[in-house]
Design an enzyme around this catalytic site. Structure first.
Site, short mmCIF file in Angstrom:
data_model
loop_
_atom_site.label_atom_id
_atom_site.label_comp_id
_atom_site.label_asym_id
_atom_site.label_seq_id
_atom_site.Cartn_x
_atom_site.Cartn_y
_atom_site.Cartn_z
N LYS A 64 4.47 -10.42 -33.40
CA LYS A 64 3.91 -9.16 -32.90
C LYS A 64 3.35 -9.37 -31.49
O LYS A 64 2.78 -10.42 -31.19
CB LYS A 64 2.79 -8.70 -33.85
N ASN A 81 14.26 -2.58 -26.04
CA ASN A 81 13.06 -2.07 -26.69
C ASN A 81 13.36 -0.64 -27.14
O ASN A 81 14.50 -0.18 -27.06
CB ASN A 81 11.89 -2.12 -25.70
N THR A 82 12.35 0.06 -27.60
CA THR A 82 12.57 1.39 -28.16
C THR A 82 12.75 2.45 -27.08
O THR A 82 12.30 2.30 -25.95
CB THR A 82 11.37 1.79 -29.04
N ALA A 84 4.39 4.65 -32.90
CA ALA A 84 3.39 4.61 -31.83
C ALA A 84 2.22 3.78 -32.34
O ALA A 84 1.12 4.28 -32.52
CB ALA A 84 2.96 6.01 -31.45
N ASN A 134 7.13 -8.64 -22.87
CA ASN A 134 7.39 -7.23 -23.10
C ASN A 134 6.93 -6.45 -21.88
O ASN A 134 5.74 -6.24 -21.68
CB ASN A 134 6.62 -6.79 -24.35
N CYS A 159 6.71 -1.68 -23.23
CA CYS A 159 6.17 -0.96 -24.38
C CYS A 159 5.88 0.48 -24.02
O CYS A 159 5.10 0.77 -23.12
CB CYS A 159 4.89 -1.61 -24.90
#
Ligand SMILES: Cc1cc2nc3c(=O)[nH]c(=O)nc-3n(C[C@H](O)[C@H](O)[C@H](O)COP(=O)(O)OP(=O)(O)OC[C@H]3O[C@@H](n4cnc5c(N)ncnc54)[C@H](O)[C@@H]3O)c2cc1C
Ligand SMILES: Cc1cc2nc3c(=O)[nH]c(=O)nc-3n(C[C@H](O)[C@H](O)[C@H](O)COP(=O)(O)O)c2cc1C
Ligand code: FES
Lengths: 305, 275
Positions: free
Chosen positions: A47, A194-195, A72, A129, A132
């Site tokens: 995570k 990523n999303t 979210a 990351n 995000c």
């Protein structure tokens, strides 16, 4: 039939096989062990962590969409100190490669995280990351501006002796430009994708479903976007790619390998089927064996020929 | 564990208007399950696999029979997922993860009061059974829309337990008219005078559980609440299902309904922060 060779080299690390699990979907490694033994995975991505602890966004944090999931969570995590103190000792004992995922709100955040996480931590690599979508003034700025992306990766690279994986956001018009930028910054590998930023409205309450209004879309719904991006980046940039986005079956995984991913990573697919990684590995094995591929490496980018 | 549970019974529960179903599945989950735990069940069109709906649905264990290797799920058809689930036929195999979460705890002695509204009753039946088996005194407070609902949702099996039952309905068609908390308050008042040892377990609409918790705190009675939140992984890996609690120091913390719950101590819950 001789056994298919699964060993995979990624940015200087050797993985048992080319299958990882995605950051944010596999906790810190202990949650799924009753369903999928960690020693069967090439590795796991932990995570995302930030320098300070974060409680993340209010609930509801999840919304289901057709063949997809909006989340979210907002980077809820224990923070760097607690991660190092309470989680890292357990993570080092895991019987598989563990990749830390770091997020920040400023260049200094990334620097601080990278400085604290070195090879002697027992981690296999750092995934940065820069993408995000769920935090205000957050990482995504770095993930949509090539110049900032390059700077972040260069700064992280300068601080840590671990291999550095840049995780890119799909919420850009030119994914190849972003990939080139992080390559210039010194990235050793790329994670794609990523999303995708999305939202859902409850038509009965006439309000957004997610407390945060927007969320990141994952799951089978985003797979074609992810495959396209892996394909484009594979053609343009000479860095190994960790392909992710909607992988749920072995056929999905093979598609990513053929598009150019060296490694594939399972995220939302674990929620659907906690044994998905095992079934995917078996499927890839059978696919290779039946078609006479001696190694999964033979599949990587094959659809480009 | 992850099992392919075979559908043994799948039938309507009571009046069709109530859209309630009883689903009995065969498989080893019952062996380790306890009251208050749940399963995550895959809802799909069973003739052909698809990824829509994508996620598993959390459903509480409403019956646990380890002798017969069976679990019972009672559910309301709520939306698309449960609508599809309702089509599963006897003999079909459903993918089920469980038992998940931590269940209710039982006091060593004294009385266990179950306070519930609507379909929050479902996970309480196995709890009542284990409490009775342990020799505890059990009392039920149950509020529902109307008589048809209470009868459809299993009133007769509760009556079969031979425990005191305090019913209330919104329209007064059965039991006392009004909210379940009215009768709870009356009895808490009486017991405060007689000084009996009580523990409360509650499950149902959030507002009701909040009111029950407030009453219990007033009367210094320990209370366990069973919470709901939208779930992704159901095993504690995605942080989708958090609930806000206060720790001993009064700091706000998050816990996961799927892994740390769904049962929590009532006094810890920060209700306004939770769904
Ligand atoms: C721990 C737990 C135990 C539960 N036990 C039972 C039970 O025993 N019997 C029963 O009838 N219902 C129970 N529920 C509620 C049940 O999970 C939902 O009614 C069901 O998921 C609705 O799915 P749907 O596709 O029909 O509805 P939709 O509204 O179409 O669902 C859309 C999405 O919202 C989620 N969702 C909808 N309602 C809820 C809710 N109340 N809680 C959490 N997520 C929700 C769904 O899982 C899905 O992801 C429980 C929920 C939780 C969290
Ligand atoms: C609940 C959830 C939490 C996530 N958290 C993170 C995170 O902390 N850091 C990160 O880089 N990506 C995070 N992601 C993105 C995933 O790692 C992955 O890139 C994305 O979900 C696409 O893959 P999938 O479709 O297989 O899930 C998260 C995704 C989900 C669904
Ligand atoms: S549903 Fe994933 S942490 Fe609870």
């Amino acid at each position: 039939m001789s056994p298919v060779d699964f060993t995979t080299q990624l940015a200087g690390i050797t993985l048992r096989n080319p299958l990882l699990t995605c950051s944010g979907t596999y906790g810190f490694g202990e949650e799924y062990t009753a369903y999928c033994p960690l020693e069967s995975l090439g590795g796991i991505t932990l995570k995302g962590i930030t320098p300070l602890p974060r409680l993340g966004n209010p609930v509801p944090r999840l919304a289901e969409t057709p063949a997809g999931l909006l989340n979210a969570v907002g980077l809820e995590n224990p923070g760097l100190d607690e991660f190092v103190k309470s989680y890292l000792p357990k993570v080092r004992m895991l019987p598989t490669a563990a990749i830390a995922n770091i997020s920040g709100f400023s260049l200094e955040d990334y620097v601080q995280l990278a400085r604290a996480l070195q090879k002697d931590s027992g981690l296999a690599a750092l995934e940065v990351n820069i993408s995000c979508p769920n935090v205000k003034h957050g990482g995504m700025h770095f993930g949509t501006d090539p110049q900032s992306a390059q700077e972040v990766i260069a700064a992280v690279k300068a601080e840590t002796d671990l291999p550095v994986i840049a995780k890119l956001s799909p919420n850009v018009t030119d994914i190849v430009g972003m990939a080139r930028a992080v390559q210039l910054g010194g990235a050793d590998a790329l994670s794609l994708i990523n999303t995708l930023l999305g939202m859902q409205i409850d038509i009965h309450r006439q309000r957004p479903v997610l407390a945060n209004t927007f969320g990141g879309l994952s799951g089978p719904a985003i797979k074609p976007v992810a495959v396209r991006m892996v394909w484009q980046v594979f053609q343009a940039v000479d860095l190994p790619i960790i392909g992710m986005g909607g992988i749920t079956t072995w056929q999905d995984a093979v598609e990513f390998l053929l598009a150019g991913a060296t490694v594939v990573s399972i995220g939302t697919g674990n929620f659907v089927n906690p044994q998905a990684p095992l079934e995917i590995l078996k499927g890839i094995n059978d696919y290779c064996a039946q078609r006479g591929f001696a190694s999964v490496r033979d599949l990587v980018g094959l659809a480009h020929n | 564990m992850l099992i392919e549970g075979q559908v043994v019974i799948h039938e309507r529960l009571g009046d069709e208007d109530q859209r309630l179903r009883k689903l009995v599945l065969k498989g080893p989950i019952a062996q380790t399950a306890k009251a208050g735990q749940f399963v995550a069940i895959q809802v799909q069109d069973f003739s052909i696999s698809s990824f829509d709906p994508l996620l598993r649905r959390p459903i509480s264990l409403a019956g646990i029979s380890s002798e017969r290797d069976e679990i019972t799920l009672l559910y309301r058809i709520q939306g698309r997922g449960t609508e599809i689930l309702a089509r599963a036929k006897c003999g079909d195999k459903l993918s089920v993860m469980g038992p998940l979460g931590k269940g209710f705890s039982l006091p060593d002695e004294g009385e266990l009061w179950l306070v519930t509204g609507g379909i929050g009753i479902f996970p309480l039946y196995p709890l009542a059974q284990s409490a009775l088996a342990q020799g505890l005194t059990v009392r039920l407070f149950w509020g529902g829309e109307n008589q048809s609902f209470l009868e459809s949702a299993g009133l007769s099996s509760w009556q079969g337990l031979g425990i005191p039952i305090h019913l209330s309905t919104l329209d007064g068609s059965l039991g006392q008219k009004g909210l379940v908390t009215v009768q709870l308050k009356e009895l808490l008042e009486k017991h405060a005078i007689s000084g009996g040892k009580i523990r409360v377990a509650t499950c149902g609409p959030k507002k009701m559980m909040q009111a029950v918790t407030d009453l219990c705190l007033d009367y210094k009675v320990p209370v366990e609440v069973s919470l709901e939140e939208r779930m992704g992984c159901a095993v504690g890996a995605c942080l989708g299902c958090v609930v806000t609690l206060t720790d001993e120091a009064g700091t706000l913390i998050h816990k996961k309904v799927c892994q740390d719950g769904p049962v929590f101590q009532g006094e810890e819950v920060v209700w306004d922060e939770s769904c």
